[in-house]
Design a protein around this motif. Structure first.
Motif, PDB file in Angstrom:
ATOM      1  N   GLY A 251      24.496  45.803  33.018  1.00  0.00           N
ATOM      2  CA  GLY A 251      25.137  46.256  34.251  1.00  0.00           C
ATOM      3  C   GLY A 251      26.186  45.274  34.747  1.00  0.00           C
ATOM      4  N   GLU A 252      25.853  43.974  34.696  1.00  0.00           N
ATOM      5  CA  GLU A 252      26.808  42.963  35.153  1.00  0.00           C
ATOM      6  C   GLU A 252      28.022  42.892  34.239  1.00  0.00           C
ATOM      7  N   LEU A 253      27.807  42.994  32.930  1.00  0.00           N
ATOM      8  CA  LEU A 253      28.912  42.942  31.983  1.00  0.00           C
ATOM      9  C   LEU A 253      29.849  44.129  32.167  1.00  0.00           C
ATOM     10  N   VAL A 254      29.271  45.315  32.283  1.00  0.00           N
ATOM     11  CA  VAL A 254      30.094  46.515  32.478  1.00  0.00           C
ATOM     12  C   VAL A 254      30.874  46.423  33.784  1.00  0.00           C
ATOM     13  N   SER A 255      30.218  45.944  34.833  1.00  0.00           N
ATOM     14  CA  SER A 255      30.889  45.818  36.127  1.00  0.00           C
ATOM     15  C   SER A 255      32.091  44.885  36.035  1.00  0.00           C
ATOM     16  N   ARG A 256      31.915  43.744  35.365  1.00  0.00           N
ATOM     17  CA  ARG A 256      33.028  42.796  35.218  1.00  0.00           C
ATOM     18  C   ARG A 256      34.156  43.406  34.396  1.00  0.00           C
ATOM     19  N   GLU A 257      33.793  44.088  33.317  1.00  0.00           N
ATOM     20  CA  GLU A 257      34.810  44.673  32.450  1.00  0.00           C
ATOM     21  C   GLU A 257      35.582  45.780  33.161  1.00  0.00           C
ATOM     22  N   VAL A 258      34.877  46.606  33.919  1.00  0.00           N
ATOM     23  CA  VAL A 258      35.537  47.682  34.661  1.00  0.00           C
ATOM     24  C   VAL A 258      36.513  47.094  35.675  1.00  0.00           C
ATOM     25  N   ALA A 259      36.083  46.062  36.399  1.00  0.00           N
ATOM     26  CA  ALA A 259      36.958  45.441  37.392  1.00  0.00           C
ATOM     27  C   ALA A 259      38.187  44.823  36.733  1.00  0.00           C
ATOM     28  N   ALA A 260      37.982  44.125  35.618  1.00  0.00           N
ATOM     29  CA  ALA A 260      39.097  43.479  34.926  1.00  0.00           C
ATOM     30  C   ALA A 260      40.072  44.509  34.367  1.00  0.00           C
ATOM     31  N   ARG A 261      39.538  45.571  33.780  1.00  0.00           N
ATOM     32  CA  ARG A 261      40.409  46.610  33.237  1.00  0.00           C
ATOM     33  C   ARG A 261      41.185  47.306  34.351  1.00  0.00           C
ATOM     34  N   GLY A 262      40.498  47.593  35.445  1.00  0.00           N
ATOM     35  CA  GLY A 262      41.184  48.249  36.554  1.00  0.00           C
ATOM     36  C   GLY A 262      42.308  47.402  37.107  1.00  0.00           C
ATOM     37  N   GLU A 263      42.047  46.114  37.267  1.00  0.00           N
ATOM     38  CA  GLU A 263      43.083  45.213  37.778  1.00  0.00           C
ATOM     39  C   GLU A 263      44.259  45.138  36.813  1.00  0.00           C
ATOM     40  N   ARG A 264      43.954  45.066  35.526  1.00  0.00           N
ATOM     41  CA  ARG A 264      45.029  44.986  34.533  1.00  0.00           C
ATOM     42  C   ARG A 264      45.859  46.280  34.498  1.00  0.00           C
ATOM     43  N   GLU A 265      45.178  47.418  34.505  1.00  0.00           N
ATOM     44  CA  GLU A 265      45.894  48.689  34.455  1.00  0.00           C
ATOM     45  C   GLU A 265      46.709  48.910  35.730  1.00  0.00           C
ATOM     46  N   ALA A 266      46.172  48.515  36.870  1.00  0.00           N
ATOM     47  CA  ALA A 266      46.914  48.653  38.125  1.00  0.00           C
ATOM     48  C   ALA A 266      48.200  47.843  38.071  1.00  0.00           C
ATOM     49  N   GLY A 267      48.106  46.606  37.585  1.00  0.00           N
ATOM     50  CA  GLY A 267      49.297  45.776  37.481  1.00  0.00           C
ATOM     51  C   GLY A 267      50.339  46.362  36.552  1.00  0.00           C
ATOM     52  N   GLU A 268      49.885  46.941  35.436  1.00  0.00           N
ATOM     53  CA  GLU A 268      50.820  47.530  34.482  1.00  0.00           C
ATOM     54  C   GLU A 268      51.511  48.759  35.063  1.00  0.00           C
ATOM     55  N   ILE A 269      50.758  49.597  35.773  1.00  0.00           N
ATOM     56  CA  ILE A 269      51.350  50.793  36.368  1.00  0.00           C
ATOM     57  C   ILE A 269      52.364  50.418  37.440  1.00  0.00           C
ATOM     58  N   VAL A 270      52.002  49.482  38.315  1.00  0.00           N
ATOM     59  CA  VAL A 270      52.926  49.066  39.368  1.00  0.00           C
ATOM     60  C   VAL A 270      54.196  48.468  38.766  1.00  0.00           C
ATOM     61  N   ALA A 271      54.049  47.666  37.724  1.00  0.00           N
ATOM     62  CA  ALA A 271      55.217  47.044  37.090  1.00  0.00           C
ATOM     63  C   ALA A 271      56.172  48.098  36.547  1.00  0.00           C
ATOM     64  N   ARG A 272      55.633  49.162  35.965  1.00  0.00           N
ATOM     65  CA  ARG A 272      56.502  50.213  35.434  1.00  0.00           C
ATOM     66  C   ARG A 272      57.156  51.029  36.549  1.00  0.00           C
ATOM     67  N   LEU A 273      56.447  51.238  37.645  1.00  0.00           N
ATOM     68  CA  LEU A 273      57.012  52.023  38.741  1.00  0.00           C
ATOM     69  C   LEU A 273      57.989  51.220  39.593  1.00  0.00           C
ATOM     70  N   ASP A 274      57.878  49.908  39.562  1.00  0.00           N
ATOM     71  CA  ASP A 274      58.766  49.071  40.372  1.00  0.00           C
ATOM     72  C   ASP A 274      60.234  49.284  40.037  1.00  0.00           C
ATOM     73  N   GLY A 275      60.520  49.758  38.829  1.00  0.00           N
ATOM     74  CA  GLY A 275      61.905  49.999  38.463  1.00  0.00           C
ATOM     75  C   GLY A 275      62.566  51.091  39.277  1.00  0.00           C
TER      76      GLY A 275
END
Length: 237
Positions: free
Chosen positions: A154-178
């Motif tokens: 449970g702890e591992l999945v929680s950390r991975e989900v949070a890390a993936r979400g943060e990474r994907e959010a940053g990538e989406i914002v970076a592409r939309l910033d244009g």
């Protein structure tokens, strides 16, 4: 009586208030507080003001009318000053900052974007990429896992989900910033990994909406994108 503040504009703004209604029941008449360089659109603040639909819509209608005629700093619903004199004092004291922000917001609107991902799809991605998660999951599902294994999974999945979400959010914002002038990311919560606002030039709104649709298509059906706007640029005031 306290002064309810709707917006701040440059002194050259036409500030056409005919046909507009203020908050309250009956609606409070609108008026202006003027200094040499700035104007605040205000009214008396009715007692016991709450965010009822009638009053929220009155506030929004004033902002939309002002924005249609020029740069406007929209105030959030419920902003009060002690009286008109104190509002004028703030306009004088903060004049450089207000004028700079008016210049930045001139000709812009705000869009708000939330994005989420199906939980099962995210879990499959975590298990596909993490050997440790796969091992713990297999032991737990097979019945040989201990309580400690279940907690660790449970702890591992929680950390991975949070890390993936943060990474994907940053990538989406970076592409939309244009297609935007500025962006502001706030804390995501619930089923959303992205909660962001974008300041978009009014003449580029179609381009921005297309960019969001392209992101949604790129991510696929497991993702949920919710785009709201155009809105007054509250997040950038």
């Amino acid at each position: 009586m306290s002064t309810y503040v709707y917006a701040i504009t440059d002194a050259t703004h036409p500030v056409r208030l005919d046909g507009l209604r203020g908050v309250g029941d009956p609606p409070s008449p609108l008026r202006t507080v003027r200094t040499g360089a700035l104007t605040a659109v205000v009214s008396d603040a009715p007692p016991g003001l709450r965010a009822k639909r009638r009053d929220v819509m009155a506030h929004q209608n004033v902002l939309e009318s002002l924005m249609a005629d020029g740069a406007t700093l929209p105030m959030r619903f419920g902003l009060l000053g002690p009286d008109d004199e104190r509002v004028a004092d703030v306009l004088d004291r903060e004049e450089p900052a207000y004028r700079q922000r008016l210049a930045e917001l001139d000709g812009h609107v705000e869009y708000h974007l939330k994005a989420g991902r199906d939980e099962d799809d995210m879990l499959r991605a975590v298990l596909a990429d993490s050997a440790q998660a796969r091992e713990l999951n297999e032991r737990t599902r097979g019945g040989s896992g201990t309580h400690e294994d279940r907690v660790a999974l449970g702890e591992l999945v929680s950390r991975e989900v949070a890390a993936r979400g943060e990474r994907e959010a940053g990538e989406i914002v970076a592409r939309l910033d244009g297609a935007a002038t500025r962006s502001a990311v706030t804390g995501a919560g619930g089923n959303h990994f992205l909660n962001a606002s974008f300041l978009v030039p009014a003449e580029r709104t179609d381009e921005f909406v297309r960019a969001v649709r392209a992101e949604a298509d790129r991510c696929g059906d497991a993702y949920d994108f919710t785009l709201t706007g155009p809105l007054p640029p509250y997040s950038f005031v």
